[in-house]
Motif scaffolding. Structure first.
Motif, mmCIF file in Angstrom:
data_model
loop_
_atom_site.group_PDB
_atom_site.id
_atom_site.type_symbol
_atom_site.label_atom_id
_atom_site.label_comp_id
_atom_site.label_asym_id
_atom_site.label_seq_id
_atom_site.Cartn_x
_atom_site.Cartn_y
_atom_site.Cartn_z
ATOM 1 N N ASN A 45 0.829 -1.203 0.000
ATOM 2 C CA ASN A 45 0.000 0.000 0.000
ATOM 3 C C ASN A 45 0.865 1.255 0.000
ATOM 4 O O ASN A 45 1.875 1.316 0.698
ATOM 5 C CB ASN A 45 -0.930 0.026 1.209
ATOM 6 C CG ASN A 45 -2.112 -0.885 1.041
ATOM 7 O OD1 ASN A 45 -2.289 -1.520 0.002
ATOM 8 N ND2 ASN A 45 -2.930 -0.969 2.067
ATOM 9 N N VAL A 46 0.429 2.229 -0.767
ATOM 10 C CA VAL A 46 1.093 3.530 -0.822
ATOM 11 C C VAL A 46 0.139 4.555 -0.212
ATOM 12 O O VAL A 46 -1.008 4.669 -0.629
ATOM 13 C CB VAL A 46 1.442 3.928 -2.270
ATOM 14 C CG1 VAL A 46 2.014 5.338 -2.321
ATOM 15 C CG2 VAL A 46 2.416 2.922 -2.882
ATOM 16 N N HIS A 47 0.628 5.265 0.788
ATOM 17 C CA HIS A 47 -0.159 6.320 1.426
ATOM 18 C C HIS A 47 0.106 7.627 0.693
ATOM 19 O O HIS A 47 1.168 7.809 0.089
ATOM 20 C CB HIS A 47 0.222 6.447 2.895
ATOM 21 C CG HIS A 47 0.125 5.154 3.647
ATOM 22 N ND1 HIS A 47 -1.082 4.542 3.908
ATOM 23 C CD2 HIS A 47 1.078 4.343 4.158
ATOM 24 C CE1 HIS A 47 -0.864 3.412 4.579
ATOM 25 N NE2 HIS A 47 0.445 3.278 4.725
ATOM 26 N N LEU A 48 -0.834 8.567 0.778
ATOM 27 C CA LEU A 48 -0.686 9.838 0.091
ATOM 28 C C LEU A 48 -0.885 10.999 1.058
ATOM 29 O O LEU A 48 -1.907 11.078 1.738
ATOM 30 C CB LEU A 48 -1.704 9.958 -1.051
ATOM 31 C CG LEU A 48 -1.698 11.277 -1.832
ATOM 32 C CD1 LEU A 48 -0.349 11.495 -2.525
ATOM 33 C CD2 LEU A 48 -2.836 11.307 -2.840
ATOM 34 N N ILE A 49 0.116 11.878 1.100
ATOM 35 C CA ILE A 49 -0.003 13.148 1.811
ATOM 36 C C ILE A 49 -0.258 14.205 0.750
ATOM 37 O O ILE A 49 0.517 14.351 -0.194
ATOM 38 C CB ILE A 49 1.280 13.477 2.604
ATOM 39 C CG1 ILE A 49 1.523 12.430 3.690
ATOM 40 C CG2 ILE A 49 1.170 14.882 3.210
ATOM 41 C CD1 ILE A 49 2.859 12.586 4.405
ATOM 42 N N SER A 50 -1.332 14.941 0.910
ATOM 43 C CA SER A 50 -1.730 15.965 -0.055
ATOM 44 C C SER A 50 -1.700 17.327 0.627
ATOM 45 O O SER A 50 -2.490 17.599 1.532
ATOM 46 C CB SER A 50 -3.134 15.658 -0.570
ATOM 47 O OG SER A 50 -3.562 16.641 -1.466
ATOM 48 N N ASP A 51 -0.774 18.182 0.205
ATOM 49 C CA ASP A 51 -0.632 19.519 0.785
ATOM 50 C C ASP A 51 -1.431 20.504 -0.064
ATOM 51 O O ASP A 51 -1.075 20.783 -1.210
ATOM 52 C CB ASP A 51 0.843 19.907 0.818
ATOM 53 C CG ASP A 51 1.088 21.208 1.552
ATOM 54 O OD1 ASP A 51 0.128 21.989 1.755
ATOM 55 O OD2 ASP A 51 2.253 21.464 1.917
ATOM 56 N N ILE A 52 -2.500 21.026 0.510
ATOM 57 C CA ILE A 52 -3.373 21.937 -0.233
ATOM 58 C C ILE A 52 -3.276 23.375 0.272
ATOM 59 O O ILE A 52 -4.090 24.217 -0.098
ATOM 60 C CB ILE A 52 -4.840 21.459 -0.172
ATOM 61 C CG1 ILE A 52 -5.333 21.463 1.272
ATOM 62 C CG2 ILE A 52 -4.993 20.098 -0.817
ATOM 63 C CD1 ILE A 52 -6.834 21.378 1.402
ATOM 64 N N ASP A 76 -6.322 -0.908 -5.494
ATOM 65 C CA ASP A 76 -6.100 -1.844 -4.389
ATOM 66 C C ASP A 76 -4.808 -1.574 -3.611
ATOM 67 O O ASP A 76 -4.627 -2.119 -2.528
ATOM 68 C CB ASP A 76 -6.150 -3.290 -4.875
ATOM 69 C CG ASP A 76 -5.077 -3.627 -5.892
ATOM 70 O OD1 ASP A 76 -4.454 -2.718 -6.453
ATOM 71 O OD2 ASP A 76 -4.869 -4.830 -6.129
ATOM 72 N N ARG A 77 -3.930 -0.724 -4.089
ATOM 73 C CA ARG A 77 -2.698 -0.364 -3.374
ATOM 74 C C ARG A 77 -2.771 1.003 -2.708
ATOM 75 O O ARG A 77 -1.796 1.481 -2.160
ATOM 76 C CB ARG A 77 -1.488 -0.401 -4.327
ATOM 77 C CG ARG A 77 -1.145 -1.785 -4.797
ATOM 78 C CD ARG A 77 -0.650 -2.613 -3.641
ATOM 79 N NE ARG A 77 -0.319 -3.954 -4.086
ATOM 80 C CZ ARG A 77 -0.515 -5.024 -3.361
ATOM 81 N NH1 ARG A 77 -1.039 -4.927 -2.168
ATOM 82 N NH2 ARG A 77 -0.187 -6.206 -3.818
ATOM 83 N N MET A 78 -3.951 1.633 -2.756
ATOM 84 C CA MET A 78 -4.104 2.937 -2.116
ATOM 85 C C MET A 78 -4.218 2.757 -0.621
ATOM 86 O O MET A 78 -5.038 1.985 -0.129
ATOM 87 C CB MET A 78 -5.343 3.658 -2.663
ATOM 88 C CG MET A 78 -5.587 5.024 -2.041
ATOM 89 S SD MET A 78 -4.240 6.160 -2.334
ATOM 90 C CE MET A 78 -4.555 7.385 -1.074
ATOM 91 N N GLY A 79 -3.381 3.480 0.105
ATOM 92 C CA GLY A 79 -3.408 3.450 1.567
ATOM 93 C C GLY A 79 -4.265 4.586 2.106
ATOM 94 O O GLY A 79 -5.344 4.876 1.593
#
Length: 131
Positions: A45-52, A76-79
């Motif tokens: 799984n790959v996690h996502l940090i989104s800076d807005i 299916d790999r979205m964390g």
């Protein structure tokens, strides 16, 4: 391009910084790029940090936001998705609804350090060397 996408922790945590106004087409472009270059090649799984924090306008049509974001949120790999920064209440509502409908974990935090701390609580297999 209104975003810059990179690794925060290679193969585990991606980081995207949005700048200026974001259209639905640009959100779709980001989603497709994230899937092709980050999620699909991964075996975990790959996690996502989104800076807005520097983002301007965001698409307000829920159907357009859902269509653009489910490209990566349903992978299916979205964390976990962690968003840094405050947002317009309508944008916050749209993101919350879309992630709930799709079934993803989503958190809103104030700083990058808070984002990493949040991810480490969700996934103890992550390296804490970035703190």
């Amino acid at each position: 391009m209104p975003y810059v996408l990179s690794w925060n922790q290679p193969q585990r945590i991606a980081f995207v910084r949005f700048n200026g106004d974001l259209s639905a087409d640009e959100l779709t472009e980001f989603s497709e790029n994230f899937v092709a270059h980050y999620l699909s090649p991964s075996i975990v799984n790959v996690h996502l940090i989104s800076d807005i924090r520097a983002m301007g306008k965001f698409p307000t049509r829920m159907a357009a936001v859902r269509q653009a974001t489910e490209i990566f949120l349903k992978h299916d790999r979205m964390g976990v998705l962690v968003v840094i920064g405050s947002m317009h209440p309508l944008t916050k509502f749209l993101i919350s609804i879309v992630t709930q409908l799709i079934g993803n974990e989503y958190r809103l935090v104030d700083t990058e350090e808070d984002a990493l701390t949040t991810l480490y609580r969700f996934d103890n297999s992550l390296s804490t060397n970035n703190l």
